[in-house]
Enzyme design. Structure first.
Site, PDB file in Angstrom:
ATOM      1  N   GLN A  95      24.544 -17.020   6.642  1.00 35.33           N
ATOM      2  CA  GLN A  95      25.466 -15.933   6.956  1.00 35.33           C
ATOM      3  C   GLN A  95      26.032 -16.070   8.366  1.00 35.33           C
ATOM      4  O   GLN A  95      25.602 -16.922   9.155  1.00 35.33           O
ATOM      5  CB  GLN A  95      24.746 -14.592   6.818  1.00 35.33           C
ATOM      6  CG  GLN A  95      23.491 -14.495   7.687  1.00 35.33           C
ATOM      7  CD  GLN A  95      22.592 -13.328   7.298  1.00 35.33           C
ATOM      8  OE1 GLN A  95      22.358 -12.439   8.123  1.00 35.33           O
ATOM      9  NE2 GLN A  95      22.094 -13.334   6.064  1.00 35.33           N
ATOM     10  N   HIS A  97      27.986 -13.264  11.498  1.00 37.88           N
ATOM     11  CA  HIS A  97      28.391 -11.909  11.855  1.00 37.88           C
ATOM     12  C   HIS A  97      29.629 -11.953  12.744  1.00 37.88           C
ATOM     13  O   HIS A  97      29.793 -12.878  13.545  1.00 37.88           O
ATOM     14  CB  HIS A  97      27.272 -11.193  12.610  1.00 37.88           C
ATOM     15  CG  HIS A  97      25.966 -11.162  11.879  1.00 37.88           C
ATOM     16  ND1 HIS A  97      25.820 -10.642  10.617  1.00 37.88           N
ATOM     17  CD2 HIS A  97      24.737 -11.618  12.241  1.00 37.88           C
ATOM     18  CE1 HIS A  97      24.555 -10.759  10.237  1.00 37.88           C
ATOM     19  NE2 HIS A  97      23.883 -11.352  11.198  1.00 37.88           N
ATOM     20  N   GLU A 114      22.807 -10.963  17.872  1.00 39.32           N
ATOM     21  CA  GLU A 114      21.408 -10.631  17.652  1.00 39.32           C
ATOM     22  C   GLU A 114      20.509 -11.717  18.232  1.00 39.32           C
ATOM     23  O   GLU A 114      20.988 -12.738  18.741  1.00 39.32           O
ATOM     24  CB  GLU A 114      21.128 -10.464  16.158  1.00 39.32           C
ATOM     25  CG  GLU A 114      21.367 -11.730  15.342  1.00 39.32           C
ATOM     26  CD  GLU A 114      21.302 -11.479  13.841  1.00 39.32           C
ATOM     27  OE1 GLU A 114      21.359 -10.310  13.410  1.00 39.32           O
ATOM     28  OE2 GLU A 114      21.194 -12.471  13.095  1.00 39.32           O
ATOM     29  N   HIS A 171      23.756 -18.835  10.482  1.00 41.93           N
ATOM     30  CA  HIS A 171      22.314 -18.730  10.657  1.00 41.93           C
ATOM     31  C   HIS A 171      21.643 -18.191   9.408  1.00 41.93           C
ATOM     32  O   HIS A 171      22.282 -17.584   8.545  1.00 41.93           O
ATOM     33  CB  HIS A 171      21.990 -17.813  11.839  1.00 41.93           C
ATOM     34  CG  HIS A 171      22.407 -16.388  11.618  1.00 41.93           C
ATOM     35  ND1 HIS A 171      23.696 -15.953  11.808  1.00 41.93           N
ATOM     36  CD2 HIS A 171      21.702 -15.297  11.209  1.00 41.93           C
ATOM     37  CE1 HIS A 171      23.777 -14.663  11.548  1.00 41.93           C
ATOM     38  NE2 HIS A 171      22.575 -14.245  11.166  1.00 41.93           N
ATOM     39  N   ARG A 191      28.161 -13.259   3.943  1.00 39.81           N
ATOM     40  CA  ARG A 191      27.383 -14.307   3.289  1.00 39.81           C
ATOM     41  C   ARG A 191      28.251 -15.523   3.036  1.00 39.81           C
ATOM     42  O   ARG A 191      29.279 -15.447   2.358  1.00 39.81           O
ATOM     43  CB  ARG A 191      26.801 -13.813   1.963  1.00 39.81           C
ATOM     44  CG  ARG A 191      25.790 -12.711   2.072  1.00 39.81           C
ATOM     45  CD  ARG A 191      25.038 -12.515   0.742  1.00 39.81           C
ATOM     46  NE  ARG A 191      24.362 -11.224   0.743  1.00 39.81           N
ATOM     47  CZ  ARG A 191      24.793 -10.157   0.080  1.00 39.81           C
ATOM     48  NH1 ARG A 191      25.895 -10.235  -0.652  1.00 39.81           N
ATOM     49  NH2 ARG A 191      24.123  -9.027   0.138  1.00 39.81           N
TER      50      ARG A 191
END
Length: 322
Positions: A95, A97, A114, A171, A191
């Protein structure tokens, strides 16, 4: 009276989840494959409820709106951080972000940078972290042809490792890993690849987001250059994993405590604390509060100094945004 805010976790069923949040942390989790513990959150998909004191029964997002003094009178509209514990019994989808700009335009929420602290990793565990495409054209071609073995970078991982995952990074946590995740408060995931898994509830493969992924993947991939520093004070160890300017949204620390330690807020007005092992207590304004594995709390801006006693392993974080 100034006091820490102890929080009730929220649990999420995931196709890749397991039961280790129950066995490793003694959480009372729902039935099924529980993949995520949302431990400290003001996000509407999993709001943390305060369990103690003056604000018992209230939620973090409501406190952010109605009691700004607890957070140093911030300017942002939403509580900016989200702490999770992830149990990957199976591999997560590959995936990516989005950053703040793309997420605001297309998802109406924050972007998602993150990081992971690896609480436990079975022998042979690895991550998907980055990709091997040299340019955008090569990336699109490899995605279209499904050339995942050549495209995706596999990185070995062991207990105690730390990974910083900026928005735009391809990641995935893979099976056999428990991780504590500190992130921006966002639930947007695109995804790219999901091993052709089928949802039992629908009998269909999970939705992919190829266009959004191609829009947001950073090309070429570069590993972030981190400046991880560990300081020893007596029997205690204090590690800074990441902080501004490398990470503009948060600072993340590990505190390995064997004896009494005194703390103040470092870069932010308030501090998030997650106990990943051990027992002890936190003292605020002469009052002791129990700490044990699996407890999560916020030390608000109204607390200027606190003391922790015990044999404890803690991951702490602060917002990098003023």
């Amino acid at each position: 009276m100034s006091e820490p805010l102890f929080l009730k976790p929220v649990f999420h069923n995931k196709i890749w989840g397991g039961r280790k949040l129950e066995t490793a942390f003694d959480y009372n989790i729902p039935d099924g494959k529980i993949g995520e513990c949302w431990a400290i959150s003001g996000h509407p998909h999993g709001r943390s409820e305060v369990e103690n004191g003056e604000f018992a029964g209230q939620y973090v997002d409501d406190l952010w709106k109605n009691h700004k003094e607890l957070f140093g009178d911030p300017k942002g509209e939403v509580f900016p951080l989200l702490t999770k514990i992830l149990d990957a019994e199976a591999s997560l989808s590959v995936q990516v972000h989005p950053d703040n700009e793309y997420a605001e335009k297309h998802e109406h929420e924050l972007g998602k940078t993150e990081c992971w602290y690896i609480i436990d990793a079975e022998p042979g565990s690895y991550l998907i972290y980055g990709h091997n495409a040299r340019n955008k054209q090569e990336l699109d071609q490899m995605i279209e042809s499904g050339d995942w073995d050549d495209l995706l970078r596999k990185v070995p991982v062991k207990t105690g490792d730390f990974f910083y995952v900026p928005s735009g990074t391809v990641h995935a946590l893979n099976k056999g890993i428990i991780a504590l995740e500190t992130q921006q408060s966002s639930d947007t995931t695109y995804r790219l690849y999901d091993y052709d898994r089928v949802e039992k509830s629908t009998g269909k493969k999970r939705e992919l987001h190829i266009k959004q992924s191609e829009d947001t993947i950073t090309v070429p991939h570069h590993d972030p250059k981190l400046d991880i520093v560990t300081r020893e004070d007596g029997k205690n160890k204090f590690t800074t994993f990441v902080q501004p300017p490398i990470s503009p949204y948060f600072a993340v620390y590990r505190w390995q405590l064997k004896e009494t330690a005194i703390f103040t807020h470092q870069i932010g007005a308030y501090t998030l604390i997650s106990v990943i092992d051990g027992n002890g207590s936190i003292n605020v304004d002469g009052n002791d509060y129990k700490l044990e594995k699996g407890i999560h709390l916020i030390v608000p801006a109204t607390v200027s100094k606190w003391t922790i006693v015990g044999d404890l392993d803690i991951i702490a974080s602060e917002s990098g945004e003023k």
